[in-house]
Design a protein around this motif. Structure first.
Motif, mmCIF file in Angstrom:
data_model
loop_
_atom_site.group_PDB
_atom_site.id
_atom_site.type_symbol
_atom_site.label_atom_id
_atom_site.label_comp_id
_atom_site.label_asym_id
_atom_site.label_seq_id
_atom_site.Cartn_x
_atom_site.Cartn_y
_atom_site.Cartn_z
ATOM 1 N N UNK A 129 28.656 56.959 -52.808
ATOM 2 C CA UNK A 129 27.434 56.266 -51.800
ATOM 3 C C UNK A 129 27.979 56.892 -50.464
ATOM 4 N N UNK A 130 29.291 56.932 -50.238
ATOM 5 C CA UNK A 130 29.624 57.606 -48.783
ATOM 6 C C UNK A 130 30.590 58.818 -48.838
ATOM 7 N N UNK A 131 30.869 59.132 -47.786
ATOM 8 C CA UNK A 131 31.935 60.368 -47.699
ATOM 9 C C UNK A 131 33.016 59.729 -47.790
ATOM 10 N N UNK A 132 33.471 59.381 -48.854
ATOM 11 C CA UNK A 132 35.050 58.804 -48.977
ATOM 12 C C UNK A 132 35.482 59.648 -50.411
ATOM 13 N N UNK A 189 21.304 58.245 -45.830
ATOM 14 C CA UNK A 189 22.377 57.554 -46.174
ATOM 15 C C UNK A 189 22.016 56.584 -47.244
ATOM 16 N N UNK A 190 20.871 55.894 -46.694
ATOM 17 C CA UNK A 190 20.559 54.794 -47.718
ATOM 18 C C UNK A 190 20.137 55.200 -48.996
ATOM 19 N N UNK A 191 19.347 56.412 -49.162
ATOM 20 C CA UNK A 191 18.909 57.124 -50.514
ATOM 21 C C UNK A 191 20.071 57.270 -51.404
ATOM 22 N N UNK A 192 21.328 57.805 -50.603
ATOM 23 C CA UNK A 192 22.526 57.995 -51.244
ATOM 24 C C UNK A 192 22.966 56.635 -51.765
ATOM 25 N N UNK A 193 23.247 55.724 -51.176
ATOM 26 C CA UNK A 193 23.852 54.479 -51.393
ATOM 27 C C UNK A 193 23.101 53.722 -52.622
ATOM 28 N N UNK A 205 26.401 47.211 -43.880
ATOM 29 C CA UNK A 205 25.142 47.732 -43.285
ATOM 30 C C UNK A 205 25.502 48.916 -42.732
ATOM 31 N N UNK A 206 24.393 49.686 -42.762
ATOM 32 C CA UNK A 206 24.490 51.269 -42.379
ATOM 33 C C UNK A 206 23.747 51.346 -41.008
ATOM 34 N N UNK A 207 24.315 51.932 -40.117
ATOM 35 C CA UNK A 207 23.844 51.763 -38.678
ATOM 36 C C UNK A 207 23.534 53.391 -38.312
#
Ligand SMILES: Cc1cc2nc3c(=O)[nH]c(=O)nc-3n(C[C@H](O)[C@H](O)[C@H](O)COP(=O)(O)O)c2cc1C
Length: 292
Positions: free
Chosen positions: A23-26, A86-90, A120-122
């Motif tokens: 979901x995130x760049x981690x 980002x929302x689509x990926x999550x 929350x994504x901001x």
């Protein structure tokens, strides 16, 4: 500097690693057996901690851990450049989308991860949290930009208006954007001039802009006469229905048009964006110079 670590309890470590890295760049850092995994790539290190549902988080805890959707008074905000992407990926990774809202400081999406934690994504606006700093200079003139910008093109138009509104020749003007669904009568009563930006939907102003007028009309009637305004309309084919509808309302409120409405119809080109910027600058410079 205080070194902040983030700990996220989960009931399934492998699933959690899968979700957070997808979901995130981690990326995965150290693994601590079956107990925990370190995730790197954020501004703080994140530790996914495997803990059984129902286990007590501390001695004497009144309730055990649970992974149904819940909310704790402390939560994570993840700052992203592009909210939609980002929302689509999550979501693809397994998040549940709950709310998307627009504020003066930016846009926010509230999600739940697969373990019930709220995230929350901001995506910050140009001014970010500066956009909601106190009242600022009490002597400054206030230019309010009420803009419904639900798409990339309308956001580019809004950005152009705001760029113009912050023209260096209008240093004594505080320009502020507020989304119509967030705007209150007090915002209008405190404004010295106003820019309205709306898409044309189904032959009329957007529902959000209509909601704005519905909520401010009676509070502002007879208290905002001659408020200088300008109107920007975004449409794919036409904008005349929107012009008619907005002007009918503004005739009632007796606001004063500074310029003819700006129509940005069809493909959005640089000429339209330049016109938006010029309109923002005209409003701000005119206000600074006391022309209105
Ligand atoms: C439900 C809906 C109705 C629309 N109705 C109109 C319309 O009546 N006239 C028009 O010119 N554009 C219409 N549009 C296009 C929008 O104005 C346009 O999508 C919006 O301004 C955002 O611009 P963009 O698509 O270039 O990002 C409509 C769009 C939607 C989603």
């Amino acid at each position: 500097m205080l070194d902040v670590l983030v700990n996220i309890d989960v009931d399934d470590l492998d699933a959690a690693v899968g979700f957070y890295t997808q979901a995130f760049e981690l990326r995965v850092g150290r693994r601590f057996g079956r107990a925990a995994v370190e995730l790197l790539g954020g501004s703080s290190r994140i530790y996914l901690l495997r803990n059984r549902p129902g286990s007590a988080p501390f001695d004497g805890a009144p309730a055990g851990r649970e992974y149904l959707r819940h909310w704790t008074p402390v939560h994570l905000d993840l700052v992203v450049p592009d909210l939609e992407a980002a929302l689509a990926r999550a979501i693809e990774a397994g998040a549940t989308q709950e709310t998307v809202r627009e504020h003066a400081w930016g846009r926010i999406a509230v999600l739940s991860d697969p373990f019930g934690h709220g995230l929350c994504l901001l995506a910050f606006s140009e001014r970010g949290y500066d956009a909601i700093l106190g009242e600022g200079d009490p002597k400054a003139k206030r230019l309010l930009v009420v803009a419904h910008a639900p798409s990339e093109n309308t956001r580019r138009m809004l950005d152009a208006v705001m760029r113009g509104a912050r023209h260096p020749d209008a240093a004594g003007v505080e320009a502020r954007h507020v989304a119509p669904l967030e705007a209150r009568p007090a915002d209008v009563l405190g404004a010295d001039a106003i820019v309205l930006l709306t898409p044309e939907n189904l032959g009329a102003m957007s529902g959000a802009m209509k909601d704005f007028f519905d909520r401010i009309y009676h509070a502002c009637l007879d208290r905002t006469e001659a408020l200088p305004y300008s109107l920007v309309i975004r449409g794919r084919h036409d904008g005349t229905g929107t012009k008619r509808g907005v002007e009918t309302i503004l005739n009632g409120l007796k606001w004063k048009a500074v310029e003819r409405p700006l129509f940005c119809i069809g493909e959005l080109d640089d000429a339209c964006l330049d016109a938006c910027e010029e309109l923002g600058a005209t409003m701000a410079i005119g206000l600074e110079a006391g022309i209105f």
